[in-house]
Write a protein that holds these residues in place. Sequence first.
Motif, PDB file in Angstrom:
ATOM      1  N   UNK A 193       0.814  -0.844 -15.067  1.00  9.31           N
ATOM      2  CA  UNK A 193       2.137  -1.384 -14.756  1.00  9.31           C
ATOM      3  C   UNK A 193       2.446  -2.637 -15.565  1.00  9.31           C
ATOM      4  N   UNK A 194       1.409  -3.259 -16.108  1.00  7.95           N
ATOM      5  CA  UNK A 194       1.620  -4.461 -16.902  1.00  7.95           C
ATOM      6  C   UNK A 194       1.622  -5.737 -16.079  1.00  7.95           C
ATOM      7  N   UNK A 195       0.865  -5.732 -14.976  1.00  6.86           N
ATOM      8  CA  UNK A 195       0.728  -6.929 -14.149  1.00  6.86           C
ATOM      9  C   UNK A 195      -0.760  -7.201 -13.942  1.00  6.86           C
ATOM     10  N   UNK A 196      -1.058  -8.376 -13.419  1.00  3.85           N
ATOM     11  CA  UNK A 196      -2.457  -8.730 -13.189  1.00  3.85           C
ATOM     12  C   UNK A 196      -3.021  -7.981 -11.980  1.00  3.85           C
ATOM     13  N   UNK A 197      -4.351  -7.930 -11.931  1.00  2.30           N
ATOM     14  CA  UNK A 197      -5.011  -7.292 -10.781  1.00  2.30           C
ATOM     15  C   UNK A 197      -4.649  -8.013  -9.489  1.00  2.30           C
ATOM     16  N   UNK A 198      -4.562  -9.343  -9.568  1.00  2.00           N
ATOM     17  CA  UNK A 198      -4.224 -10.105  -8.352  1.00  2.00           C
ATOM     18  C   UNK A 198      -2.809  -9.776  -7.870  1.00  2.00           C
ATOM     19  N   UNK A 199      -1.897  -9.449  -8.789  1.00  6.13           N
ATOM     20  CA  UNK A 199      -0.544  -9.050  -8.379  1.00  6.13           C
ATOM     21  C   UNK A 199      -0.577  -7.750  -7.590  1.00  6.13           C
ATOM     22  N   UNK A 200      -1.448  -6.831  -8.005  1.00  6.33           N
ATOM     23  CA  UNK A 200      -1.581  -5.558  -7.291  1.00  6.33           C
ATOM     24  C   UNK A 200      -2.145  -5.809  -5.892  1.00  6.33           C
ATOM     25  N   UNK A 201      -3.129  -6.700  -5.796  1.00  8.53           N
ATOM     26  CA  UNK A 201      -3.722  -7.030  -4.495  1.00  8.53           C
ATOM     27  C   UNK A 201      -2.678  -7.692  -3.600  1.00  8.53           C
ATOM     28  N   UNK A 202      -1.889  -8.613  -4.169  1.00  6.53           N
ATOM     29  CA  UNK A 202      -0.818  -9.270  -3.386  1.00  6.53           C
ATOM     30  C   UNK A 202       0.223  -8.243  -2.948  1.00  6.53           C
ATOM     31  N   UNK A 203       0.548  -7.300  -3.829  1.00  2.00           N
ATOM     32  CA  UNK A 203       1.499  -6.243  -3.497  1.00  2.00           C
ATOM     33  C   UNK A 203       0.996  -5.438  -2.306  1.00  2.00           C
ATOM     34  N   UNK A 204      -0.294  -5.100  -2.312  1.00  2.00           N
ATOM     35  CA  UNK A 204      -0.884  -4.366  -1.186  1.00  2.00           C
ATOM     36  C   UNK A 204      -0.751  -5.178   0.095  1.00  2.00           C
ATOM     37  N   UNK A 205      -1.003  -6.486   0.001  1.00  2.00           N
ATOM     38  CA  UNK A 205      -0.856  -7.356   1.169  1.00  2.00           C
ATOM     39  C   UNK A 205       0.584  -7.426   1.644  1.00  2.00           C
ATOM     40  N   UNK A 206       1.542  -7.492   0.692  1.00  2.00           N
ATOM     41  CA  UNK A 206       2.960  -7.536   1.049  1.00  2.00           C
ATOM     42  C   UNK A 206       3.397  -6.277   1.792  1.00  2.00           C
ATOM     43  N   UNK A 207       2.732  -5.167   1.490  1.00  2.00           N
ATOM     44  CA  UNK A 207       3.042  -3.912   2.174  1.00  2.00           C
ATOM     45  C   UNK A 207       2.367  -3.805   3.540  1.00  2.00           C
ATOM     46  N   UNK A 208       1.533  -4.806   3.878  1.00  2.00           N
ATOM     47  CA  UNK A 208       0.909  -4.837   5.196  1.00  2.00           C
ATOM     48  C   UNK A 208      -0.537  -4.368   5.240  1.00  2.00           C
ATOM     49  N   UNK A 209      -1.145  -4.095   4.088  1.00  2.00           N
ATOM     50  CA  UNK A 209      -2.541  -3.676   4.064  1.00  2.00           C
ATOM     51  C   UNK A 209      -3.444  -4.900   4.108  1.00  2.00           C
ATOM     52  N   UNK A 210      -4.634  -4.744   4.708  1.00  2.00           N
ATOM     53  CA  UNK A 210      -5.576  -5.866   4.837  1.00  2.00           C
ATOM     54  C   UNK A 210      -6.243  -6.200   3.510  1.00  2.00           C
ATOM     55  N   UNK A 211      -6.216  -5.270   2.580  1.00  2.00           N
ATOM     56  CA  UNK A 211      -6.814  -5.490   1.270  1.00  2.00           C
ATOM     57  C   UNK A 211      -6.560  -4.303   0.368  1.00  2.00           C
ATOM     58  N   UNK A 212      -6.987  -4.416  -0.890  1.00  2.00           N
ATOM     59  CA  UNK A 212      -6.747  -3.342  -1.847  1.00  2.00           C
ATOM     60  C   UNK A 212      -7.447  -2.040  -1.465  1.00  2.00           C
ATOM     61  N   UNK A 213      -8.712  -2.075  -0.967  1.00  2.00           N
ATOM     62  CA  UNK A 213      -9.365  -0.801  -0.609  1.00  2.00           C
ATOM     63  C   UNK A 213      -8.572   0.005   0.428  1.00  2.00           C
ATOM     64  N   UNK A 214      -7.980  -0.706   1.410  1.00  2.00           N
ATOM     65  CA  UNK A 214      -7.176  -0.010   2.424  1.00  2.00           C
ATOM     66  C   UNK A 214      -5.926   0.602   1.782  1.00  2.00           C
ATOM     67  N   UNK A 215      -5.299  -0.143   0.873  1.00  2.00           N
ATOM     68  CA  UNK A 215      -4.134   0.332   0.130  1.00  2.00           C
ATOM     69  C   UNK A 215      -4.501   1.565  -0.706  1.00  2.00           C
ATOM     70  N   UNK A 216      -5.640   1.493  -1.380  1.00  2.00           N
ATOM     71  CA  UNK A 216      -6.107   2.582  -2.233  1.00  2.00           C
ATOM     72  C   UNK A 216      -6.338   3.850  -1.407  1.00  2.00           C
ATOM     73  N   UNK A 217      -6.969   3.699  -0.238  1.00  2.00           N
ATOM     74  CA  UNK A 217      -7.212   4.858   0.624  1.00  2.00           C
ATOM     75  C   UNK A 217      -5.897   5.477   1.094  1.00  2.00           C
ATOM     76  N   UNK A 218      -4.923   4.617   1.427  1.00  2.00           N
ATOM     77  CA  UNK A 218      -3.618   5.117   1.866  1.00  2.00           C
ATOM     78  C   UNK A 218      -2.927   5.888   0.741  1.00  2.00           C
TER      79      UNK A 218
END
Length: 168
Positions: A5-30
């Motif tokens: 997407x052209x963003x940092x890894x931390x931006x993806x993690x923050x995006x997952x948090x903004x969507x209500x996930x506790x962390x990236x692994x939970x977002x990834x599983x979803x």
Amino acid sequence: IGKAVGVSESSVVRFAGDLGFKGFPEFQKALQKVAMDQLRDHHRSQDREDIHSNPFPPTLTDAVSELQQCRRLWFLSDSLGSVLFPYCKLWCNLAGEPITDLSSERSESLFRSLSLIEPGDLLLVPVFCEISPILLFAIEQGKTLGARIIALTNIQESPVTALADILL
């Protein structure tokens, strides 16, 4: 995901948090579950339908048609919806369609940019919380200037639903 997407890894993690996930692994599983469910549903529907039929809902097919036919593509959203812009930009770049983000502009430059909208343009408008008066006015102006509106929302009673030409 960040690299694609052209963003940092931390931006993806923050995006997952903004969507209500506790962390990236939970977002990834979803995401994996959604992908698997859609594949399963797609295979089931293909088994039932003629091989030449369109497997997508009519509104999605209409949205793709609008995107293919538009003169210029504009992205307009509130702060929550604006996290989708890098993903939209990625897909638009892959399709060879430039997209302009109006979401982060200040009011005066937003309305200056809106004055460039013409018939045949398309406004992509994700709205996931209560819509601000400025955003609503900007959408109304785009429509008045001849733009078609594709709205993505999870709010059935949103004022944007009445303005949308296609509601997803």
